[in-house]
Design a protein around this motif. Structure first.
Motif, PDB file in Angstrom:
ATOM      1  N   MET A  47       0.854  -1.182   0.000  1.00 25.68           N
ATOM      2  CA  MET A  47       0.000   0.000   0.000  1.00 25.68           C
ATOM      3  C   MET A  47       0.894   1.238   0.000  1.00 25.68           C
ATOM      4  SD  MET A  47      -3.053  -1.066   2.666  1.00 25.68           S
ATOM      5  CE  MET A  47      -1.958  -1.554   4.008  1.00 25.68           C
ATOM      6  N   GLY A  48       0.752   2.074  -1.004  1.00 24.17           N
ATOM      7  CA  GLY A  48       1.537   3.290  -1.111  1.00 24.17           C
ATOM      8  C   GLY A  48       1.174   4.042  -2.387  1.00 24.17           C
ATOM      9  N   PRO A  49       1.323   5.350  -2.403  1.00 25.72           N
ATOM     10  CA  PRO A  49       1.965   6.198  -1.389  1.00 25.72           C
ATOM     11  C   PRO A  49       1.066   6.584  -0.221  1.00 25.72           C
ATOM     12  CG  PRO A  49       1.320   7.529  -3.268  1.00 25.72           C
ATOM     13  CD  PRO A  49       0.977   6.107  -3.616  1.00 25.72           C
ATOM     14  N   TRP A  50      -0.065   5.899  -0.056  1.00 27.17           N
ATOM     15  CA  TRP A  50      -0.817   5.993   1.189  1.00 27.17           C
ATOM     16  C   TRP A  50      -1.426   4.630   1.466  1.00 27.17           C
ATOM     17  CZ3 TRP A  50      -2.870   7.887  -3.385  1.00 27.17           C
ATOM     18  CH2 TRP A  50      -4.111   7.383  -3.775  1.00 27.17           C
ATOM     19  N   GLY A 106       7.188  11.582 -10.291  1.00 28.72           N
ATOM     20  CA  GLY A 106       8.588  11.731  -9.890  1.00 28.72           C
ATOM     21  C   GLY A 106       8.947  10.926  -8.656  1.00 28.72           C
ATOM     22  N   ALA A 107       7.943  10.499  -7.881  1.00 31.58           N
ATOM     23  CA  ALA A 107       8.180   9.671  -6.698  1.00 31.58           C
ATOM     24  C   ALA A 107       8.192   8.192  -7.094  1.00 31.58           C
ATOM     25  CB  ALA A 107       7.115   9.924  -5.646  1.00 31.58           C
ATOM     26  N   THR A 108       8.843   7.373  -6.285  1.00 32.25           N
ATOM     27  CA  THR A 108       8.928   5.939  -6.542  1.00 32.25           C
ATOM     28  C   THR A 108       8.721   5.154  -5.249  1.00 32.25           C
ATOM     29  OG1 THR A 108      11.329   5.879  -6.219  1.00 32.25           O
ATOM     30  CG2 THR A 108      10.534   6.220  -8.471  1.00 32.25           C
ATOM     31  N   ILE A 109       8.343   3.884  -5.415  1.00 26.78           N
ATOM     32  CA  ILE A 109       8.308   2.926  -4.305  1.00 26.78           C
ATOM     33  C   ILE A 109       9.127   1.712  -4.722  1.00 26.78           C
ATOM     34  CG2 ILE A 109       6.907   1.483  -2.793  1.00 26.78           C
ATOM     35  CD1 ILE A 109       4.548   3.348  -3.389  1.00 26.78           C
ATOM     36  N   GLU A 110      10.011   1.270  -3.842  1.00 24.51           N
ATOM     37  CA  GLU A 110      10.797   0.066  -4.094  1.00 24.51           C
ATOM     38  C   GLU A 110      10.364  -1.027  -3.124  1.00 24.51           C
ATOM     39  OE1 GLU A 110      15.435  -1.501  -3.935  1.00 24.51           O
ATOM     40  OE2 GLU A 110      15.024   0.611  -4.452  1.00 24.51           O
ATOM     41  N   GLN A 111      10.163  -2.213  -3.659  1.00 22.96           N
ATOM     42  CA  GLN A 111       9.759  -3.366  -2.856  1.00 22.96           C
ATOM     43  C   GLN A 111      10.837  -4.444  -2.906  1.00 22.96           C
ATOM     44  OE1 GLN A 111       5.648  -5.300  -2.613  1.00 22.96           O
ATOM     45  NE2 GLN A 111       6.585  -6.535  -4.224  1.00 22.96           N
ATOM     46  N   THR A 112      11.093  -5.063  -1.744  1.00 25.53           N
ATOM     47  CA  THR A 112      12.024  -6.182  -1.673  1.00 25.53           C
ATOM     48  C   THR A 112      11.382  -7.314  -0.893  1.00 25.53           C
ATOM     49  OG1 THR A 112      13.938  -4.688  -1.705  1.00 25.53           O
ATOM     50  CG2 THR A 112      14.323  -6.944  -0.979  1.00 25.53           C
ATOM     51  N   GLU A 125      10.075   0.985   0.404  1.00 29.35           N
ATOM     52  CA  GLU A 125      10.707   2.289   0.622  1.00 29.35           C
ATOM     53  C   GLU A 125      10.180   3.288  -0.404  1.00 29.35           C
ATOM     54  OE1 GLU A 125      15.056   4.315   1.509  1.00 29.35           O
ATOM     55  OE2 GLU A 125      14.962   2.273   0.694  1.00 29.35           O
ATOM     56  N   TYR A 126       9.736   4.428   0.090  1.00 25.99           N
ATOM     57  CA  TYR A 126       9.205   5.498  -0.750  1.00 25.99           C
ATOM     58  C   TYR A 126      10.267   6.566  -0.916  1.00 25.99           C
ATOM     59  CZ  TYR A 126       6.408   9.656  -1.958  1.00 25.99           C
ATOM     60  OH  TYR A 126       5.904  10.795  -2.550  1.00 25.99           O
ATOM     61  N   ASP A 127      10.520   6.968  -2.159  1.00 26.77           N
ATOM     62  CA  ASP A 127      11.429   8.069  -2.466  1.00 26.77           C
ATOM     63  C   ASP A 127      10.600   9.180  -3.092  1.00 26.77           C
ATOM     64  OD1 ASP A 127      13.282   9.881  -3.424  1.00 26.77           O
ATOM     65  OD2 ASP A 127      14.585   8.374  -4.326  1.00 26.77           O
ATOM     66  N   HIS A 243       8.772   6.823   5.567  1.00 32.08           N
ATOM     67  CA  HIS A 243       8.822   6.414   4.173  1.00 32.08           C
ATOM     68  C   HIS A 243       9.471   5.040   3.982  1.00 32.08           C
ATOM     69  CE1 HIS A 243       8.447  10.848   2.650  1.00 32.08           C
ATOM     70  NE2 HIS A 243       7.343  10.384   3.217  1.00 32.08           N
ATOM     71  N   TYR A 244       9.650   4.310   5.083  1.00 27.04           N
ATOM     72  CA  TYR A 244      10.222   2.958   4.995  1.00 27.04           C
ATOM     73  C   TYR A 244       9.482   2.063   5.977  1.00 27.04           C
ATOM     74  CZ  TYR A 244      13.475  -0.961   5.188  1.00 27.04           C
ATOM     75  OH  TYR A 244      14.020  -2.219   5.131  1.00 27.04           O
ATOM     76  N   ILE A 245       9.211   0.846   5.550  1.00 24.23           N
ATOM     77  CA  ILE A 245       8.600  -0.140   6.432  1.00 24.23           C
ATOM     78  C   ILE A 245       9.173  -1.509   6.109  1.00 24.23           C
ATOM     79  CG2 ILE A 245       6.617  -0.538   4.875  1.00 24.23           C
ATOM     80  CD1 ILE A 245       4.891  -0.891   7.422  1.00 24.23           C
ATOM     81  N   GLU A 246       9.323  -2.308   7.147  1.00 29.99           N
ATOM     82  CA  GLU A 246       9.853  -3.661   6.995  1.00 29.99           C
ATOM     83  C   GLU A 246       9.115  -4.583   7.961  1.00 29.99           C
ATOM     84  OE1 GLU A 246      13.983  -5.732   8.337  1.00 29.99           O
ATOM     85  OE2 GLU A 246      14.199  -4.156   6.796  1.00 29.99           O
ATOM     86  N   ALA A 247       8.837  -5.796   7.512  1.00 25.86           N
ATOM     87  CA  ALA A 247       8.197  -6.786   8.368  1.00 25.86           C
ATOM     88  C   ALA A 247       8.800  -8.153   8.081  1.00 25.86           C
ATOM     89  CB  ALA A 247       6.688  -6.817   8.154  1.00 25.86           C
ATOM     90  N   LEU A 248       8.897  -8.949   9.138  1.00 24.01           N
ATOM     91  CA  LEU A 248       9.395 -10.309   9.034  1.00 24.01           C
ATOM     92  C   LEU A 248       8.243 -11.252   9.370  1.00 24.01           C
ATOM     93  CD1 LEU A 248      12.177 -11.724   8.473  1.00 24.01           C
ATOM     94  CD2 LEU A 248      12.394 -11.945  10.976  1.00 24.01           C
TER      95      LEU A 248
END
Length: 254
Positions: A47-50, A106-112, A125-127, A243-248
């Motif tokens: 979910m992004g950018p909101w 111009g904004a981006t979201i990167e997923q890993t 991560e949102y830039d 602008h960053y979130i991580e979950a395990l």
């Protein structure tokens, strides 16, 4: 499509369908709700950018101007950003990038997405680039209510605070004690590690330092436990999100 084939996990990520996990298999059990005709209700997606709904789809820019976001999916409100209905670009194993459309141009979201022994680590991560609009992120995994064995999914979750909902189902900003459920609610100050448990079968513990969580268990086919950097309608509540979130997501036998 992206594929991760590990000794413990087999994961399929549909880049053209929101870069969502459409299939995640652990020990021959499927942990993603399959497609049901609605982009909101299947797989595990970003979910992004909101994250969540924005009332009437109105976002306010840096100088206070009103910006209308799309409300075609859950009118009259905007929901869950652009990521889950967009095509993402593969940038490496388990990694993808989304170039956001206007008004977030111009904004981006990167997923890993990566496998670590008995766990799946998911990060976003949102830039913002030159974009000045508010942004926050969340993860929306749909866990199946039932596997092919064991009990039905139960959610283990406790929080000190829950946001009250109004007649539109949006948070008012007022805190109330955690209810007994069923939930379609947002919480903060969680206690312990949230988990989804299928008795006599499997358990997924969700480890994240996200400050906000949405829990949904009103669907007969799936349940959701969603870490977020800010709650739904955050801007109207005067809340900003990281602008960053991580979950395990840690898998084990129940």
């Amino acid at each position: 499509m992206q594929y991760i084939d590990d000794a413990e996990f087999q994961i399929a990520i549909d880049l053209d369908n929101g870069a969502r996990i459409t299939s995640i298999t652990w020990r021959d059990m499927q942990f993603a709700v399959p497609y049901r005709g609605d982009p909101l209700t299947h797989g595990w997606y970003a979910m992004g950018p909101w994250a969540g709904r924005i009332r009437d789809g109105i976002m306010f820019g840096a100088d206070g101007e009103e910006i209308q976001l799309p409300t075609n999916i859950t009118p009259p409100h905007a929901i869950h950003g652009f990521g889950f209905i967009s095509s993402w670009q593969e940038i490496g194993p388990g990694r993808s990038l989304l170039h956001l459309p206007k008004p977030y141009g111009g904004a981006t979201i990167e997923q890993t997405i990566e496998v670590l022994d008995d766990a799946v680590r998911w990060s976003l991560e949102y830039d913002p680039g030159d974009c000045k609009l508010p942004a926050w992120l969340g993860m929306h995994p749909w866990f199946p209510r039932d596997l092919d064995r064991g009990g039905s999914a139960e959610i283990e979750f406790k929080a000190a605070k829950m946001l009250q909902r109004d007649e539109d189902g949006l948070p008012t900003g007022e805190f109330v004690p955690q209810s007994a459920g069923p939930w379609d609610d947002v919480f903060t100050e969680i206690q312990g590690v949230p988990a989804v448990i299928w008795e006599d079968c499997a358990r997924i513990d969700i480890e994240s330092d996200a400050p906000w969580w949405v829990v949904y268990n009103e669907d007969p086919e799936g349940v959701c436990v969603e870490p977020e950097t800010a709650p739904p309608d955050a801007q109207n509540l005067g809340i900003s999100g990281e602008h960053y979130i991580e979950a395990l997501f840690v898998f084990s036998e129940a």
